[in-house]
Design a protein around this motif. Structure first.
Motif, short mmCIF file in Angstrom:
data_model
loop_
_atom_site.label_atom_id
_atom_site.label_comp_id
_atom_site.label_asym_id
_atom_site.label_seq_id
_atom_site.Cartn_x
_atom_site.Cartn_y
_atom_site.Cartn_z
N ARG A 30 0.85 -1.20 0.00
CA ARG A 30 0.00 0.00 0.00
C ARG A 30 0.88 1.25 0.00
O ARG A 30 1.89 1.30 0.73
N PRO A 31 0.55 2.28 -0.76
CA PRO A 31 1.43 3.47 -0.85
C PRO A 31 1.70 4.12 0.50
O PRO A 31 2.81 4.56 0.77
N GLY A 32 0.69 4.17 1.35
CA GLY A 32 0.90 4.78 2.66
C GLY A 32 1.93 4.05 3.50
O GLY A 32 2.75 4.66 4.19
N ASP A 33 1.91 2.71 3.43
CA ASP A 33 2.90 1.92 4.17
C ASP A 33 4.29 2.16 3.64
O ASP A 33 5.26 2.26 4.40
N ARG A 34 4.42 2.20 2.32
CA ARG A 34 5.75 2.44 1.74
C ARG A 34 6.28 3.81 2.10
O ARG A 34 7.47 3.98 2.41
#
Length: 334
Positions: A30-34
């Motif tokens: 997920r972009p937020g996790d990255r």
């Protein structure tokens, strides 16, 4: 007669469905996790880079000064950087910094832990709230205010204490007093203790509040008194936190500048008695001499700052080692 051996085999583990696998894969990328992972990792690396840059800067400037020092940097009882052949050393500064910090810790830590225990296990809520609020305010007072209070209020009222110590403990040599102005290491230590007291108290109070309620109730069920509950359940659980709080206070005591410079009468000699005026600390010496120092004099002061930097790192390393050694015995791991 044939016998058949029957063995119980555990059922196969349930395999995740295709939908669950897709959700797990989508969550891991997920972009937020990255973004959060990158920011966290970058912050840690950036902190290490800053520490390394500080160490390199201090080491480089210190080497320029020490290479021209005509005395022993570690043992010289003198600080003359404006001479044709400069002579300076940190013996007095190291002694004063360590002694004043030890005095401050010896006074502040027991009192802070006692206050924290009182607020969390003895005082009623209507009383603990205002006291905790006042302690929080003390932590926000600027250093120069403490220094002015120490010079105008604390120092004039130290004669009685110094006289009492000289009468009853003067035979030790550590508390002998010749009647000079009470601008000594003991006065500095008391002032530093007052300054670091709110820090140690606040952190210790929050640690003691995290003690599992079941631990305390179990001790009470076994017939323990309130003090025995604190001794057997609360203090073991919060020991690591108290050590961490003490190291925070010690860090401020080691690097305190303006308050020490306002109270202390600095001299480059080591007094056997804590009551005799004189001595100095790293931070106080840098603050008092930096404004009028030449470029070489500033390099010499930076060299003393490098020693303080190393002492701080060693103290924090020792604290982490103590905490790691005690962790397996902590009530938090019970």
């Amino acid at each position: 007669m044939d016998t058949t051996q029957i063995t119980d085999t555990p059922p196969p583990a349930a395999q995740p469905t295709a939908i669950e696998q897709k959700r797990a894969a989508r969550g891991a990328t997920r972009p937020g996790d990255r973004i959060f992972l990158g920011l966290s990792r970058g912050s840690g690396i950036f902190l290490l880079v800053i520490m390394a840059a500080i160490a390199v800067f201090l080491t480089y400037r210190a080497s320029l000064a020490i290479s021209k020092d005509h005395g022993n940097f570690l043992t010289t009882f003198e600080w003359n950087t404006n001479l044709q052949e400069p002579v300076f050393g940190i013996a007095v500064l190291a002694f004063g910094t360590i002694v004043s910090s030890i005095v401050a810790m010896a006074i502040a830590v027991p009192i802070a832990v006692a206050i924290a225990l009182f607020l969390t296990h003895y005082a009623p809520r209507r009383l603990s709230g205002p006291i905790a609020y006042v302690i929080d305010l003390l932590a926000a007072v600027p250093s120069i205010v403490y220094g002015l209070w120490g010079a105008l209020v604390l120092v004039p009222h130290m004669n009685g204490l110094f006289g009492w110590l000289d009468d009853y403990l003067g035979w030790t040599g550590i508390f002998s007093w010749q009647g000079g102005a009470p601008r000594s290491m003991l006065t500095v230590g008391i002032l530093l203790a007052i300054m670091i007291l709110p820090i140690i108290t606040n952190v210790s109070r929050e640690v003691f509040r995290q003690t599992p309620r079941m631990n305390e109730e179990a001790a009470l069920a076994l017939g323990a008194t309130r003090w025995e509950v604190i001794r057997m359940a609360v203090i073991p659980f919060g020991r690591s936190g108290v050590i961490s709080a003490s190291m925070l206070g010690l860090g401020r005591a080691l690097g305190e500048t303006m308050a020490v410079a306002t109270v202390l009468s600095p001299t480059f000699d080591i007094q056997a008695s804590l009551l005799d005026p004189g001595g100095g600390t790293f931070a106080q010496n840098i603050a008092s001499k930096f404004g009028e120092a030449t470029e070489f004099g500033r390099d010499a002061l930076i060299a003393s700052g490098l020693v303080l930097f190393v002492i701080t790192l060693l103290v924090n390393g020792a604290a982490r080692a103590i905490i790691a050694r005690r962790a397996e015995y902590s009530g938090a791991n019970a």
